[in-house]
Motif scaffolding. Structure first.
Motif, PDB file in Angstrom:
ATOM      1  N   TRP A   1     100.453  32.713 118.036  1.00 57.30           N
ATOM      2  CA  TRP A   1     101.376  32.611 116.906  1.00 57.30           C
ATOM      3  C   TRP A   1     100.724  31.828 115.769  1.00 57.30           C
ATOM      4  N   PHE A   2     100.105  30.718 116.107  1.00 59.79           N
ATOM      5  CA  PHE A   2      99.453  29.891 115.085  1.00 59.79           C
ATOM      6  C   PHE A   2      98.317  30.662 114.419  1.00 59.79           C
ATOM      7  N   ALA A   3      97.505  31.356 115.225  1.00 62.68           N
ATOM      8  CA  ALA A   3      96.379  32.117 114.674  1.00 62.68           C
ATOM      9  C   ALA A   3      96.871  33.243 113.769  1.00 62.68           C
ATOM     10  N   HIS A   4      97.961  33.888 114.177  1.00 65.38           N
ATOM     11  CA  HIS A   4      98.515  34.997 113.389  1.00 65.38           C
ATOM     12  C   HIS A   4      98.951  34.532 111.997  1.00 65.38           C
ATOM     13  N   HIS A   5      99.490  33.298 111.907  1.00 67.46           N
ATOM     14  CA  HIS A   5     100.021  32.819 110.640  1.00 67.46           C
ATOM     15  C   HIS A   5      99.031  31.991 109.819  1.00 67.46           C
ATOM     16  N   PHE A   6      98.088  31.299 110.498  1.00 66.30           N
ATOM     17  CA  PHE A   6      97.272  30.336 109.769  1.00 66.30           C
ATOM     18  C   PHE A   6      95.762  30.509 109.923  1.00 66.30           C
ATOM     19  N   ALA A   7      95.313  31.377 110.839  1.00 59.88           N
ATOM     20  CA  ALA A   7      93.863  31.495 111.051  1.00 59.88           C
ATOM     21  C   ALA A   7      93.162  31.980 109.785  1.00 59.88           C
ATOM     22  N   PRO A   8      92.025  31.368 109.416  1.00 63.96           N
ATOM     23  CA  PRO A   8      91.292  31.776 108.203  1.00 63.96           C
ATOM     24  C   PRO A   8      90.450  33.017 108.462  1.00 63.96           C
ATOM     25  N   VAL A   9      91.124  34.163 108.644  1.00 66.46           N
ATOM     26  CA  VAL A   9      90.424  35.420 108.898  1.00 66.46           C
ATOM     27  C   VAL A   9      90.262  36.156 107.575  1.00 66.46           C
ATOM     28  N   PRO A  10      89.053  36.277 107.043  1.00 64.69           N
ATOM     29  CA  PRO A  10      88.850  36.847 105.715  1.00 64.69           C
ATOM     30  C   PRO A  10      89.459  38.224 105.533  1.00 64.69           C
ATOM     31  N   LYS A  11      89.304  39.090 106.530  1.00 67.71           N
ATOM     32  CA  LYS A  11      89.769  40.459 106.351  1.00 67.71           C
ATOM     33  C   LYS A  11      91.260  40.596 106.593  1.00 67.71           C
ATOM     34  N   GLY A  12      91.789  39.773 107.459  1.00 64.93           N
ATOM     35  CA  GLY A  12      93.161  39.930 107.900  1.00 64.93           C
ATOM     36  C   GLY A  12      93.342  41.172 108.742  1.00 64.93           C
ATOM     37  N   PHE A  13      92.240  41.630 109.368  1.00 69.55           N
ATOM     38  CA  PHE A  13      92.284  42.900 110.086  1.00 69.55           C
ATOM     39  C   PHE A  13      92.404  42.733 111.595  1.00 69.55           C
ATOM     40  N   ILE A  14      92.526  41.518 112.077  1.00 70.73           N
ATOM     41  CA  ILE A  14      92.627  41.306 113.520  1.00 70.73           C
ATOM     42  C   ILE A  14      94.098  41.193 113.915  1.00 70.73           C
ATOM     43  N   SER A  15      94.503  42.002 114.867  1.00 70.86           N
ATOM     44  CA  SER A  15      95.867  41.918 115.377  1.00 70.86           C
ATOM     45  C   SER A  15      95.877  40.971 116.574  1.00 70.86           C
ATOM     46  N   PHE A  16      96.236  39.709 116.316  1.00 69.93           N
ATOM     47  CA  PHE A  16      96.244  38.723 117.397  1.00 69.93           C
ATOM     48  C   PHE A  16      97.306  39.063 118.439  1.00 69.93           C
ATOM     49  N   LYS A  17      98.425  39.613 117.979  1.00 67.93           N
ATOM     50  CA  LYS A  17      99.493  39.971 118.924  1.00 67.93           C
ATOM     51  C   LYS A  17      99.016  41.049 119.896  1.00 67.93           C
ATOM     52  N   MET A  18      98.309  42.057 119.374  1.00 69.65           N
ATOM     53  CA  MET A  18      97.799  43.123 120.240  1.00 69.65           C
ATOM     54  C   MET A  18      96.779  42.566 121.221  1.00 69.65           C
ATOM     55  N   LEU A  19      95.923  41.648 120.746  1.00 70.35           N
ATOM     56  CA  LEU A  19      94.932  41.029 121.617  1.00 70.35           C
ATOM     57  C   LEU A  19      95.617  40.281 122.758  1.00 70.35           C
ATOM     58  N   TYR A  20      96.676  39.543 122.446  1.00 69.35           N
ATOM     59  CA  TYR A  20      97.414  38.782 123.462  1.00 69.35           C
ATOM     60  C   TYR A  20      98.066  39.718 124.474  1.00 69.35           C
ATOM     61  N   GLN A  21      98.694  40.783 123.996  1.00 73.97           N
ATOM     62  CA  GLN A  21      99.366  41.716 124.901  1.00 73.97           C
ATOM     63  C   GLN A  21      98.367  42.396 125.847  1.00 73.97           C
ATOM     64  N   GLU A  22      97.210  42.759 125.316  1.00 78.25           N
ATOM     65  CA  GLU A  22      96.194  43.403 126.157  1.00 78.25           C
ATOM     66  C   GLU A  22      95.672  42.423 127.198  1.00 78.25           C
ATOM     67  N   LEU A  23      95.441  41.190 126.774  1.00 76.40           N
ATOM     68  CA  LEU A  23      94.964  40.155 127.683  1.00 76.40           C
ATOM     69  C   LEU A  23      95.976  39.912 128.799  1.00 76.40           C
ATOM     70  N   LYS A  24      97.231  39.819 128.424  1.00 85.90           N
ATOM     71  CA  LYS A  24      98.299  39.576 129.401  1.00 85.90           C
ATOM     72  C   LYS A  24      98.419  40.737 130.375  1.00 85.90           C
ATOM     73  N   GLN A  25      98.314  41.952 129.869  1.00 87.64           N
ATOM     74  CA  GLN A  25      98.433  43.144 130.718  1.00 87.64           C
ATOM     75  C   GLN A  25      97.324  43.187 131.771  1.00 87.64           C
ATOM     76  N   VAL A  26      96.096  42.865 131.352  1.00 88.78           N
ATOM     77  CA  VAL A  26      94.956  42.894 132.279  1.00 88.78           C
ATOM     78  C   VAL A  26      95.121  41.834 133.370  1.00 88.78           C
TER      79      VAL A  26
END
Length: 535
Positions: A164-189
């Protein structure tokens, strides 16, 4: 798991995550050089590694999964965690005994003739013990660690806060990373690995799929003794397939062994179905007669029928140099984030794949891999976890092939196996061959001339767009920096006002801090909206 340990575990992970963000912002503010950035990421990688070894449990598995995400994380960070070994001290025997008796609804002696108390292997999720069935058959008994369920709940709760913190505040230049999708995939595995029933089903699937494959051994599963937390399989002896000395002593034909190993994995990668996602040398053994043994089916990936069809369409699009079609297929496969602009993707694909097949052997594959990673990081691309696993599976096997038979080029091993698969698979090879011929230079003269004329203008347009994006992004970043610095001044003023007992000073300073926090949130919101317009 005691609440004190849970709180300490959460505090340790969250404090590291927030410390990482603060240091990254500080380096951005100081405009550090590339070498200094590399040093920072290496330092953070070492700290992350130390934390994983201290806390153990699920976090080591998380670290292993992050270590293969070179598309998302800096190389300096990846280098520090890429050789993580999932090996932790075994649980007390009494705890393991309680799990077995609970899952089997009775004493161990009712199910087994004997069971060694010393673990053969011990990882973050499960431990393996050697036992003997009533009929004298030796078995491997995999038992889930008694405290893992509690640890998983705590760690996932912590990770959700970080995401949640990374999604709102992470200094990602492109803004192209879906942190939520990354978390869901990690949790599923992770959740799949926690259910030993799924591992049992996967092992049975591999047995059925490769039952006619010569000199391949997959341990038999005993479903009547297996549960969601206990897995009982046939005990199979073997030596790591990368033990070259053993191969020489046993007079095993290394060329034939490498060919056979690749033939085992090729259909897993190219056909619809499940593939082994963790084929390291501890899970791929060889017996004195050359029989290959596959172990540990906890971590797998799956290629759906639509994935397989899309792979073929992607291959055809690349061979035909139809990069607009290739970009569409990548979108269908889930490589591109929603609403991504396909035009820049088409241009990059055209430049990155502008080579002839005859050049492949002369290419520096490591340089190509690095260049591809750089391309991925510069675009709205986030590789789905199943394809990350697929890539890791291929790279791991490729390394094994080189170790088994270093005198032979990997491409020389791959080519006959691939042609044999193509001959026996359902792929329409004549159709594919005709499309490949159409992609060759003699049939593509006019296409190449047109590309040559258009390329300079395309590069100028792309560079201008990139410069405009960087300019707008820097404006937002400067505004956020100003809010942060004024906010820090406000906090210092508040503390000073309290210290010198000046009410007006701490009140004004507190107000300034609040305004800066609000301003930061507004700018971040505007920045996110702007980034969405780019995709």
């Amino acid at each position: 798991m005691k609440s004190e340990k849970k709180l300490y575990r959460m505090w340790k992970v969250l404090s590291f995550a927030f410390s990482l963000v603060i240091q990254v912002y500080w380096y951005k503010f100081r405009k550090k050089s590339e070498a200094e950035w590399d040093q920072l990421w290496e330092k953070l990688g070492k700290q992350f590694r130390q934390m994983l070894f201290e806390l153990e449990g699920l976090l080591i598995k998380v670290g292993q999964m992050l270590s293969i995400r070179a598309d998302l994380l800096p190389n300096g960070f990846i280098k520090q965690i890429q050789d993580l070994v999932d090996k932790v001290p075994p649980s007390p025997w009494e705890d393991i005994k309680n799990v077995l008796e609970r899952e089997w609804n009775g004493p161990i002696e009712e199910k087994l003739l004997a069971l060694e108390r010393k673990a053969v292997a011990s990882a973050s999720i499960g431990e393996v013990y050697r036992g003997v069935l009533k009929d004298g058959t030796e078995v491997a008994v995999k038992v889930q660690r008694p405290t893992i369920q509690s640890i998983v709940k705590t760690d996932f709760r912590t990770l959700s806060i970080i995401i949640w913190f990374a999604h709102h505040f992470a200094p990602v230049p492109k803004g192209f990373i879906s942190f939520k999708m990354l978390y869901q995939e990690l949790k599923q595995v992770i959740e799949r690995e926690l259910d030993f029933k799924k591992e049992r089903e996967t092992a049975e699937h591999f047995q059925n799929r490769f039952h006619s494959f010569a000199q391949l051994k997959i341990p038999q599963v005993y479903p009547e003794l297996s549960t969601s937390q206990v897995l009982v399989m046939e005990w199979v002896d073997g030596i790591r397939i990368t033990d070259v000395d053993f191969l020489l002593r046993s007079n095993i034909d290394r060329d034939e062994l490498a060919q056979r190993l690749f033939r085992v994995f090729l259909p897993q990668w190219l056909e619809a179905g499940i593939f082994h996602a963790d084929p390291h040398s501890g899970n791929v053994l060889v017996q004195p007669d050359g029989t290959i043994v596959l172990l540990d089916f906890g971590m797998v990936g799956e290629i759906s029928k639509s994935d397989a069809a899309n792979f073929q369409s992607l291959l055809e699009a690349i061979l035909l140099k139809n990069y607009s079609k290739a970009a569409e297929v990548l979108c269908d496969l889930g490589f591109l984030l929603p609403n991504a602009n396909l035009k820049p993707i088409e241009k990059i694909l055209g430049e990155a794949l502008n080579f002839e097949l005859a050049q492949l052997k002369e290419m520096d594959l490591f340089a190509v891999k690095k260049e591809m990673n750089d391309i991925v990081k510069s675009l709205p691309i986030q590789i789905p976890t199943r394809f990350v696993f697929l890539g890791r599976s291929f790279v791991t096997i490729e390394g094994m092939l080189h170790t088994i038979n270093p005198e032979k080029e990997v491409l020389e091993v791959i080519k006959p196996a691939f042609m044999d698969w193509l001959h026996h698979s359902e792929t329409n090879k004549w159709k594919l061959f005709l499309k490949w011929m159409n992609s060759q230079p003699i049939f593509q003269i006019f296409h190449s001339v047109t590309d040559l004329i258009k390329k300079p203008q395309q590069l100028l347009e792309q560079r201008e767009i990139q410069q405009q994006r960087e300019f707008h992004f820097s404006i937002f970043e400067n505004q956020k920096k100003q809010c942060v610095y004024l906010g820090i001044v406000g906090v210092i003023g508040s503390l000073l006002g309290v210290y010198v007992e000046q009410d007006i000073l701490w009140q004004l300073s507190s107000g300034l801090s609040g305004m800066c926090l609000f301003g930061y949130a507004i700018v971040s919101l505007k920045q996110r909206k702007w980034l969405k317009t780019l995709s």
